[in-house]
Enzyme design. Structure first.
Site, PDB file in Angstrom:
ATOM      1  CG  HIS A 222      11.744 -43.938  49.804  1.00  0.00           C
ATOM      2  ND1 HIS A 222      12.579 -43.170  49.032  1.00  0.00           N
ATOM      3  CD2 HIS A 222      11.511 -45.065  49.059  1.00  0.00           C
ATOM      4  CE1 HIS A 222      12.844 -43.810  47.891  1.00  0.00           C
ATOM      5  NE2 HIS A 222      12.196 -44.962  47.879  1.00  0.00           N
ATOM      6  CG  HIS A 261      20.575 -39.457  50.585  1.00  0.00           C
ATOM      7  ND1 HIS A 261      21.242 -40.510  50.028  1.00  0.00           N
ATOM      8  CD2 HIS A 261      19.432 -39.299  49.880  1.00  0.00           C
ATOM      9  CE1 HIS A 261      20.532 -40.968  49.015  1.00  0.00           C
ATOM     10  NE2 HIS A 261      19.434 -40.262  48.893  1.00  0.00           N
ATOM     11  CG  ASP A 312      12.135 -35.784  49.518  1.00  0.00           C
ATOM     12  OD1 ASP A 312      11.582 -35.822  48.416  1.00  0.00           O
ATOM     13  OD2 ASP A 312      12.584 -36.793  50.090  1.00  0.00           O
TER      14      ASP A 312
HETATM   15  N1  COA Z   1      17.439 -35.114  61.299  1.00  0.00           N
HETATM   16  C1  COA Z   1      18.144 -35.268  62.426  1.00  0.00           C
HETATM   17  N2  COA Z   1      19.160 -36.141  62.562  1.00  0.00           N
HETATM   18  C2  COA Z   1      19.445 -36.899  61.496  1.00  0.00           C
HETATM   19  C3  COA Z   1      18.746 -36.797  60.286  1.00  0.00           C
HETATM   20  C4  COA Z   1      17.710 -35.855  60.213  1.00  0.00           C
HETATM   21  N3  COA Z   1      16.993 -35.711  59.085  1.00  0.00           N
HETATM   22  N4  COA Z   1      19.255 -37.677  59.382  1.00  0.00           N
HETATM   23  C5  COA Z   1      20.238 -38.322  60.017  1.00  0.00           C
HETATM   24  N5  COA Z   1      20.363 -37.854  61.285  1.00  0.00           N
HETATM   25  C6  COA Z   1      21.303 -38.319  62.288  1.00  0.00           C
HETATM   26  C7  COA Z   1      20.881 -39.679  62.806  1.00  0.00           C
HETATM   27  O1  COA Z   1      19.960 -39.570  63.861  1.00  0.00           O
HETATM   28  C8  COA Z   1      22.189 -40.290  63.206  1.00  0.00           C
HETATM   29  O2  COA Z   1      22.549 -39.735  64.441  1.00  0.00           O
HETATM   30  P1  COA Z   1      23.248 -40.660  65.564  1.00  0.00           P
HETATM   31  O3  COA Z   1      24.538 -41.122  64.945  1.00  0.00           O
HETATM   32  O4  COA Z   1      23.425 -39.722  66.724  1.00  0.00           O
HETATM   33  O5  COA Z   1      22.285 -41.785  65.842  1.00  0.00           O
HETATM   34  C9  COA Z   1      23.152 -39.720  62.172  1.00  0.00           C
HETATM   35  O6  COA Z   1      22.547 -38.530  61.672  1.00  0.00           O
HETATM   36  C10 COA Z   1      23.417 -40.675  61.014  1.00  0.00           C
HETATM   37  O7  COA Z   1      22.203 -40.944  60.337  1.00  0.00           O
HETATM   38  P2  COA Z   1      21.704 -42.418  59.955  1.00  0.00           P
HETATM   39  O8  COA Z   1      20.469 -42.728  60.755  1.00  0.00           O
HETATM   40  O9  COA Z   1      22.834 -43.378  60.039  1.00  0.00           O
HETATM   41  O10 COA Z   1      21.305 -42.262  58.446  1.00  0.00           O
HETATM   42  P3  COA Z   1      20.596 -43.375  57.579  1.00  0.00           P
HETATM   43  O11 COA Z   1      21.423 -43.528  56.371  1.00  0.00           O
HETATM   44  O12 COA Z   1      20.240 -44.612  58.318  1.00  0.00           O
HETATM   45  O13 COA Z   1      19.200 -42.638  57.259  1.00  0.00           O
HETATM   46  C11 COA Z   1      17.657 -41.185  56.272  1.00  0.00           C
HETATM   47  C12 COA Z   1      19.033 -41.829  56.156  1.00  0.00           C
HETATM   48  C13 COA Z   1      17.339 -40.486  54.964  1.00  0.00           C
HETATM   49  C14 COA Z   1      16.592 -42.266  56.553  1.00  0.00           C
HETATM   50  C15 COA Z   1      17.663 -40.171  57.441  1.00  0.00           C
HETATM   51  O14 COA Z   1      18.645 -39.197  57.180  1.00  0.00           O
HETATM   52  C16 COA Z   1      16.301 -39.543  57.664  1.00  0.00           C
HETATM   53  O15 COA Z   1      15.447 -40.143  58.325  1.00  0.00           O
HETATM   54  N6  COA Z   1      16.077 -38.310  57.128  1.00  0.00           N
HETATM   55  C17 COA Z   1      14.796 -37.633  57.261  1.00  0.00           C
HETATM   56  C18 COA Z   1      13.780 -38.180  56.269  1.00  0.00           C
HETATM   57  C19 COA Z   1      14.078 -37.756  54.852  1.00  0.00           C
HETATM   58  O16 COA Z   1      14.312 -36.601  54.573  1.00  0.00           O
HETATM   59  N7  COA Z   1      14.022 -38.739  53.947  1.00  0.00           N
HETATM   60  C20 COA Z   1      14.232 -38.518  52.524  1.00  0.00           C
HETATM   61  C21 COA Z   1      15.471 -39.203  52.076  1.00  0.00           C
HETATM   62  S1  COA Z   1      15.868 -38.792  50.406  1.00  0.00           S
END
Ligand code: COA
Length: 376
Positions: A222, A261, A312
Site C-alpha cells: 500500500h 494496482h 508511488d
Molecule cells: N511487479 C511484478 N508483477 C506484478 C506486480 C508488480 N508490481 N503487480 C502485479 N504483478 C503481477 C502479479 O504477480 C500477477 O501475476 P500472476 O498472474 O502471474 O500471478 C499479476 O500481475 C496480477 O496481479 P495481482 O496480484 O492480481 O494484483 P493485485 O490486484 O492482487 O495486487 C498490488 C495489486 C498493488 C498489491 C500489486 O500490483 C503489487 O504488489 N504492486 C507492488 C506494490 C505497490 O506498488 N503498491 C502500491 C499500490 S498503489
C-alpha cells in the site's frame, strides 16, 4: 451446505456506496466530489481539496480563509506529546512514530470520546493541522535535531518544509509537493480507508480510525511502496542498468515496487500529473538520473509484463529530489490521506452499519475436548 463464493482480497466486491471519490479504471480517471484530480492539481491547492473532501464543495473565498485560519491555529503539539516523541527509539520507523503520535493526540483531545459529527470534524481539523508537526518533529529528533515550531504565517505546504528543513524552498518545489498532496488525498475504498471505515463502524472515535488507517498504509503493498520505489531506483543506480536489473527481477518472479494496482489495470489516473511534477523537480535540482531510470523501468515493465506504474512510482523520486529522507515518504502520504480518511469517517458514521463479514470455516470438524491427562 453449498460452498459460499469467496472473494479473496475482496476483489470486485462493492462494500458500500460513497460520494467522496470515483475511480474509473476504463478511462484511467479519478474524481474527487465530481472534479477530475488533474484539474484540481492545476486550479486549486491542497487546503481547498481538503475542504472539498470534507464538505462536498470547493470553498468560497471566505470559507477558505476560515479553514486556513483554523488549520494554522491548531498546528502546535502539546509539551507532553513532544516529550513522548523525544523518548521514541531513534531507529523507530516514522510511520510507527506518527501512528503512536496520533493515538496520543486522541488521548489528549478535549473531545476524545465525543463521536458526534460536529466533534469528529473538529478533531479531524486538529489531526490535519498537527500531523505535519509530529511527522517533522519525529524525523528531526531521530537525527538528533531539535523540532521546529510551526509558523502560522505560512500556508500548509510552505509550513511543512519549514518544519522539516527550517526553510521554505522555491515556488516550483512547493507546487510539486502540493500536487503530490492532492493526488495522495483520496482513493475510494483502498485498504487503509476501508480499515478506517471499519473502525468507525464500531462507533469508535476518529483518532482510533486514523491510527488504524496509518497501520494499514505502512505496508509495502500500500503506501509503503513510495519508499520502496526510491530504494529500488537507488539499487538500479542508472538508466543504463535498468533493463538488466529488471530482467533479474523477472527471473525470480519478484514484485517490482510502484507497479500494478488492484483497480487500475491499464494505467493509474494520477501518474501523468505526478510524473510531470517529478520531472519539474529533476529540472530544479539538475539531476535527471532518477527520472531517466524510471522511464526505462516503466517502458520495460509495460513491454515485458503489460503492467503500468502507480502513483508511488513518480512520487518516490519527487520526494527524494525535494530532499526528504526516504523513511519520510509514507508519513507525508499520511498527512495527505488524513483528509480522505476523515471524509470517509464522516460518511460512514452518517449512515452506519457495523462492518462484519463472514468467514467460511475450513478447520477440523467439531470434536470433544480431551482431558489434560489424555493429551499425554
Ligand atoms: N511487479 C511484478 N508483477 C506484478 C506486480 C508488480 N508490481 N503487480 C502485479 N504483478 C503481477 C502479479 O504477480 C500477477 O501475476 P500472476 O498472474 O502471474 O500471478 C499479476 O500481475 C496480477 O496481479 P495481482 O496480484 O492480481 O494484483 P493485485 O490486484 O492482487 O495486487 C498490488 C495489486 C498493488 C498489491 C500489486 O500490483 C503489487 O504488489 N504492486 C507492488 C506494490 C505497490 O506498488 N503498491 C502500491 C499500490 S498503489
Amino acid at each position: 451446505m453449498t460452498e459460499p463464493t469467496i472473494y479473496k482480497g475482496l476483489v470486485g466486491v462493492y462494500a458500500d456506496v460513497s460520494a467522496v471519490s470515483k475511480v474509473m479504471p476504463e478511462t484511467n480517471s479519478l474524481t474527487y466530489r465530481g472534479y477530475a484530480v488533474q484539474d484540481l492539481c492545476e486550479e486549486t491547492d491542497f487546503e481547498q481539496v481538503a475542504y472539498l473532501l470534507w464538505h462536498g464543495e470547493l470553498p468560497t473565498a471566505a470559507q477558505l480563509e476560515a479553514f486556513r485560519a483554523e488549520e494554522r491555529a491548531n498546528r502546535a503539539l502539546s509539551p507532553a506529546l513532544l516529550r513522548v516523541l523525544r523518548d521514541f527509539p531513534k531507529d523507530a520507523h516514522p510511520m510507527d512514530a506518527i501512528r503512536t503520535a496520533v493515538s496520543f493526540m486522541g488521548m489528549e483531545d478535549p473531545e476524545s470520546a465525543d463521536v458526534s459529527d460536529a466533534a469528529q470534524r473538529r478533531k479531524a481539523m486538529r489531526l490535519f493541522a498537527k500531523a505535519p508537526t509530529a511527522v517533522a518533529a519525529a524525523n528531526r529528533l531521530s537525527k538528533g535535531l531539535e523540532p521546529i515550531e510551526p509558523d502560522a504565517s505560512l500556508p500548509y505546504c510552505e509550513n511543512f518544509f519549514h518544519l522539516v528543513f527550517g526553510k521554505v524552498p522555491q515556488p516550483e518545489v512547493i507546487k510539486s509537493f502540493d500536487v503530490s498532496m492532492i493526488l495522495y488525498a483520496e482513493h475510494t475504498f483502498n485498504a487503509s480507508t476501508f480499515t478506517a471505515r471499519t473502525v468507525t463502524s464500531t462507533g469508535a472515535d476518529i483518532h482510533g480510525a486514523i491510527a488504524a488507517g496509518i497501520a494499514a498504509l505502512k505496508g509495502p503493498l500500500h503506501g509503503g511502496a513510495n519508499e520502496a520505489v526510491m530504494h529500488m531506483l537507488k539499487e538500479v543506480g542508472s538508466p543504463e542498468a535498468a533493463v538488466d536489473w529488471l530482467e533479474g527481477k523477472f527471473d525470480h518472479r519478484a514484485l517490482v515496487m510502484g507497479f500494478g494496482h488492484r483497480v487500475y489495470k491499464s494505467g493509474d489516473s494520477r501518474v501523468p500529473t505526478m510524473t510531470k511534477y517529478a520531472e519539474k523537480m529533476a529540472e530544479v535540482v539538475g539531476d535527471r538520473r532518477w527520472m531517466e531510470t524510471s522511464r526505462v523501468l516503466a517502458k520495460q515493465m509495460l513491454e515485458r509484463k503489460n503492467i503500468h506504474p502507480n502513483l508511488d512510482f513518480p512520487a518516490g523520486p519527487a520526494y527524494y529530489l525535494m530532499g526528504f529522507d526516504i523513511p519520510m515518504f509514507t508519513p507525508i502520504f499520511v498527512c495527505s490521506r488524513i483528509t480522505g480518511w476523515a471524509a470517509h469517517v464522516f460518511e460512514q458514521a452518517a449512515d452506519n452499519r457495523l462492518i462484519r463479514p463472514l468467514s467460511h470455516y475450513t478447520g477440523v470438524e467439531q470434536r470433544a475436548v480431551p482431558s489434560l491427562a489424555a493429551r499425554g
